[in-house]
Design an enzyme around this catalytic site. Sequence first.
Site, PDB file in Angstrom:
ATOM      1  N   GLU A  60       0.816  -1.211   0.000  1.00 33.14           N
ATOM      2  CA  GLU A  60       0.000   0.000   0.000  1.00 33.14           C
ATOM      3  C   GLU A  60       0.853   1.265   0.000  1.00 33.14           C
ATOM      4  OE1 GLU A  60      -0.622  -2.650   1.898  1.00 33.14           O
ATOM      5  OE2 GLU A  60      -2.546  -3.303   1.067  1.00 33.14           O
ATOM      6  N   HIS A 129     -10.350  -6.356   8.134  1.00 37.69           N
ATOM      7  CA  HIS A 129     -10.963  -6.064   6.841  1.00 37.69           C
ATOM      8  C   HIS A 129     -12.210  -5.183   6.961  1.00 37.69           C
ATOM      9  CE1 HIS A 129      -8.298  -9.277   5.665  1.00 37.69           C
ATOM     10  NE2 HIS A 129      -8.618  -9.134   4.395  1.00 37.69           N
TER      11      HIS A 129
END
Length: 325
Positions: A60, A129
């Site tokens: 990321e 998540h």
Amino acid sequence: MGNWTMAQAITNALANELKTNEDVLIFGEDVGQNGGVFRVTEGLQKEFGEDRVFDTPLAESGIGGLAIGLALTDHRPVMEIQFFGFVFEVFDSIAGQMSRWRYRTGGKQTMPITVRSPFGGGVKTPEMHSDSLEGLMAQTPGVKVVIPSNPYDAKGLLISAIRDNDPVVFLEHMKLYRSFRQEVPEEEYTIELGKADIKREGKDITIVAYGAMVQASLKAAEELAQEGIEAEVIDLMTISPFDVETVVASVEKTNRAIVVQEAQKQAGVASHIVAEITERAILSLEAPVLRVTAPDTVYPFAAAEDAWLPNHQTIVEKVKEVINF
């Protein structure tokens, strides 16, 4: 006019912007050939090519750095964080660089970056998540934070986000991707960022919500109406900066309010909204402004999330508490 899910509406918005502006690029983990974890970018690489829609390594921080570099070379990047729970890996790029660039350069350069990411509970994902971390972004000056609650709004808001010259974090609740359909125009349209929408008019209490909690609030309002309580439901759509004028005007009409979020009480933006209502409309209030939130714990494992998450019944109970104050 298409009868689309929110996932389909987002795909259409992305395709529209790829067609409209050759500077738009879409990239992230598995967004190319696989079309993303939720298939939101499915078919876009085949239609527009690997130079416009492409996969990145599972990093990321690298995705954020790439977006900054592309924005500085006159591109309009749309980067995807596969799940927003992984935003910590790219937080420096967003909060430390993207958000400050316009100020740092005295307005000479902009950061037209859209950060797309799924988030939210109710779909039994693995740990890290489903977290609602939108409050971290909302507390970062220089970044706009947008969270749609339905397919129609998702398309118009995403097109506006991509065309915006400042960084926009665009969060897509996983439970909303395919939970219902809505009529969505196939042609392009925009919805102004920073403006709320009154999804249901009422006179007895204002319910302020965003994301999946808008749908829960509308369900609660229908149930309350059967008992003679008419609730006004406001969908913030943009939570930073949020449309304080629309919220305050509604509270001045109804004289009561609750704020609903899926995030924990100490997280999200509910506390900020309550503070603004209290500062600006204290003389109109006939009861305290209360909050419907998740508990102040880490997000639970899947087996416990139904008991942990707020729902329409929680909203009904909180509305009655305010009405009966």
